[in-house]
Design a protein around this motif. Structure first.
Motif, short mmCIF file in Angstrom:
data_model
loop_
_atom_site.label_atom_id
_atom_site.label_comp_id
_atom_site.label_asym_id
_atom_site.label_seq_id
_atom_site.Cartn_x
_atom_site.Cartn_y
_atom_site.Cartn_z
N LEU A 20 0.83 -1.20 0.00
CA LEU A 20 0.00 0.00 0.00
C LEU A 20 0.86 1.25 0.00
O LEU A 20 0.56 2.24 -0.68
CB LEU A 20 -0.92 -0.01 1.22
CG LEU A 20 -2.00 1.08 1.25
CD1 LEU A 20 -2.94 0.95 0.07
CD2 LEU A 20 -2.79 1.01 2.55
N ARG A 24 0.12 3.19 -3.24
CA ARG A 24 -0.82 4.23 -2.81
C ARG A 24 -2.21 3.98 -3.36
O ARG A 24 -2.98 4.93 -3.58
CB ARG A 24 -0.31 5.62 -3.22
CG ARG A 24 1.09 5.95 -2.73
CD ARG A 24 1.19 5.87 -1.21
NE ARG A 24 2.55 5.88 -0.75
CZ ARG A 24 3.13 6.93 -0.17
NH1 ARG A 24 2.47 8.04 -0.02
NH2 ARG A 24 4.37 6.82 0.25
N SER A 25 -2.52 2.75 -3.59
CA SER A 25 -3.83 2.37 -4.13
C SER A 25 -4.22 1.03 -3.54
O SER A 25 -3.44 0.07 -3.58
CB SER A 25 -3.76 2.28 -5.66
OG SER A 25 -4.86 1.53 -6.17
N LEU A 26 -5.43 0.96 -3.00
CA LEU A 26 -5.91 -0.29 -2.43
C LEU A 26 -6.01 -1.37 -3.51
O LEU A 26 -5.62 -2.52 -3.30
CB LEU A 26 -7.29 -0.07 -1.79
CG LEU A 26 -7.74 -1.09 -0.74
CD1 LEU A 26 -6.88 -0.99 0.51
CD2 LEU A 26 -9.21 -0.85 -0.38
N SER A 27 -6.50 -0.98 -4.69
CA SER A 27 -6.65 -1.94 -5.79
C SER A 27 -5.31 -2.47 -6.26
O SER A 27 -5.14 -3.68 -6.48
CB SER A 27 -7.39 -1.29 -6.96
OG SER A 27 -8.70 -0.90 -6.59
N ALA A 30 -3.82 -4.79 -3.63
CA ALA A 30 -4.52 -6.07 -3.62
C ALA A 30 -4.13 -6.92 -4.83
O ALA A 30 -3.94 -8.14 -4.72
CB ALA A 30 -6.04 -5.83 -3.62
N HIS A 37 -9.67 -6.57 -1.25
CA HIS A 37 -9.56 -5.28 -0.57
C HIS A 37 -9.74 -5.40 0.93
O HIS A 37 -9.09 -4.70 1.72
CB HIS A 37 -10.59 -4.31 -1.14
CG HIS A 37 -10.31 -3.91 -2.54
ND1 HIS A 37 -10.91 -2.83 -3.15
CD2 HIS A 37 -9.49 -4.44 -3.49
CE1 HIS A 37 -10.48 -2.72 -4.40
NE2 HIS A 37 -9.62 -3.69 -4.62
N ILE A 40 -6.56 -6.30 2.67
CA ILE A 40 -5.64 -5.16 2.77
C ILE A 40 -6.04 -4.27 3.94
O ILE A 40 -5.20 -3.89 4.78
CB ILE A 40 -5.65 -4.33 1.47
CG1 ILE A 40 -5.17 -5.17 0.29
CG2 ILE A 40 -4.78 -3.07 1.63
CD1 ILE A 40 -3.72 -5.53 0.32
N ALA A 41 -7.32 -3.92 4.02
CA ALA A 41 -7.80 -3.04 5.09
C ALA A 41 -7.61 -3.70 6.46
O ALA A 41 -7.19 -3.04 7.44
CB ALA A 41 -9.26 -2.70 4.86
N LEU A 44 -3.85 -3.77 7.42
CA LEU A 44 -3.37 -2.43 7.75
C LEU A 44 -3.82 -2.03 9.15
O LEU A 44 -3.04 -1.49 9.94
CB LEU A 44 -3.88 -1.42 6.72
CG LEU A 44 -3.52 0.05 6.98
CD1 LEU A 44 -2.01 0.23 6.99
CD2 LEU A 44 -4.15 0.94 5.93
N ARG A 58 -6.44 8.19 4.12
CA ARG A 58 -7.07 8.08 2.80
C ARG A 58 -7.53 9.46 2.36
O ARG A 58 -8.24 10.15 3.09
CB ARG A 58 -8.25 7.11 2.83
CG ARG A 58 -8.85 6.90 1.46
CD ARG A 58 -9.86 5.77 1.45
NE ARG A 58 -10.32 5.50 0.10
CZ ARG A 58 -11.13 4.52 -0.22
NH1 ARG A 58 -11.59 3.71 0.73
NH2 ARG A 58 -11.50 4.33 -1.47
N TYR A 63 -3.96 7.08 -1.17
CA TYR A 63 -3.51 6.93 0.21
C TYR A 63 -2.22 7.70 0.44
O TYR A 63 -1.33 7.69 -0.39
CB TYR A 63 -3.32 5.46 0.55
CG TYR A 63 -4.62 4.71 0.71
CD1 TYR A 63 -5.18 4.52 1.97
CD2 TYR A 63 -5.30 4.21 -0.40
CE1 TYR A 63 -6.37 3.83 2.12
CE2 TYR A 63 -6.50 3.53 -0.26
CZ TYR A 63 -7.03 3.34 1.00
OH TYR A 63 -8.22 2.68 1.14
#
Length: 298
Positions: A20, A24-27, A30, A37, A40-41, A44, A58, A63
């Motif tokens: 991440l 800098r992107s959740l997608s 992942a 997703h 990942i959350a 974190l 966010r 991010y």
């Protein structure tokens, strides 16, 4: 948050945070780790709970790491490098490389050279994805908008490692008719150059300084479009050799002077020098420039 209870850090949480922090992107994170997703959350949140610090915020554009997150990312990168050294013994360094490597480059270099070379990287390493973005303006690696930057000229900013890979050498190119009217008929050259929004580009400024009275019959925003216009007979274009030499309808025109050559450099952050995916893409790009030296040289 400094008074929150700290517990032992889970390496799997660190791996997610690294992804991440880099993308800098959740997608993208992942996709790189091949998880969903929610994972990942969850990972974190687990790391933040373990460290007792807020690491990521966010925002609408993606991010952003907090100051504690930036510090943690440096430490996590060192942990990853150490883990890679441990697992590399007795194995091929390129095995199981996975992730997204983001590259920023000037538009013409991206279109006329890098896209083809990077396609070969993804074929050799099925686990690697490449994100190639082109921009006339330089992108800050320190803000993590890219993992590798291709720049014209040696930089001096930040904790960056610069690898020179070749020279950007220019020449005047045109179709047969435009070259003949200058070389044999002795007529004043007619040029193709940058449009008004990009009139501050170094080549445009150099052309205006050395051929101030010459007509510019057509203006376009980048060298690729200028080569297309020159191919159609609009005038002579001041092009890097790697573009002019790849267009069969164009030939070099014996017109002087020419601007000085410039160095082409690949840049990475110092903390990414041990990251497997970045190292692999860097190695392939260095080899690609070396194998195509004749395309770039004078």
């Amino acid at each position: 948050m400094a008074d929150r209870k700290r517990t032992e850090v889970d390496w799997q949480d660190v791996r997610v945070f690294l992804a991440l922090g880099r993308y800098r992107s959740l997608s993208a994170a992942a996709r790189a780790l091949q998880v969903n997703h929610a994972t990942i959350a969850r990972r974190l949140q687990s790391l933040e709970d373990s460290m007792g610090e807020k690491l990521v915020e966010r925002r609408p554009d993606g991010y952003v790491l907090t100051p504690a997150g930036e510090e943690a990312l440096h430490a996590a990168t060192d942990m990853e490098a150490a883990a890679q050294r441990l697992t590399r013994t007795g194995r091929n360094e390129d095995e199981d490389l996975r992730g997204v490597v983001r590259i920023n480059a000037p538009p013409a270099l991206g279109h006329a050279f890098l896209a083809t070379q990077l396609a070969r990287v993804t074929a050799i390493h099925p686990g690697l994805d490449v994100d190639l973005a082109t921009d006339l303006q330089t992108v800050s690696l320190d803000r993590r908008k890219a993992d590798i930057a291709v720049r014209i000229g040696r930089p001096s900013d930040g904790d960056l490692i610069a690898k020179p890979v070749g020279k950007l050498v220019f020449g005047f190119y045109g179709d047969e008719a435009q070259c003949e009217r200058v070389e044999r008929q002795g007529l004043a050259p007619v040029f193709v150059s940058f449009d008004e929004p990009h009139s501050n580009m170094p080549e445009a400024l150099w052309l205006a300084q050395h051929f101030p009275r010459s007509r510019i019959a057509l203006r376009a925003e980048n060298h690729i479009l200028q080569a297309t216009a020159a191919k159609a007979g609009a005038g002579l274009a001041l092009l890097p050799h790697y573009i002019g030499r790849q267009v069969p309808e164009l030939r070099p025109c014996a017109l002087a002077p020419l601007p000085p050559s410039k160095e082409i450099c690949l840049l990475i952050r110092g903390q990414d020098r041990h990251a497997g995916p970045v190292r692999a893409v860097m190695r392939h790009l260095v080899d690609a420039f070396k194998e195509n030296r004749a395309l770039f040289s004078a």
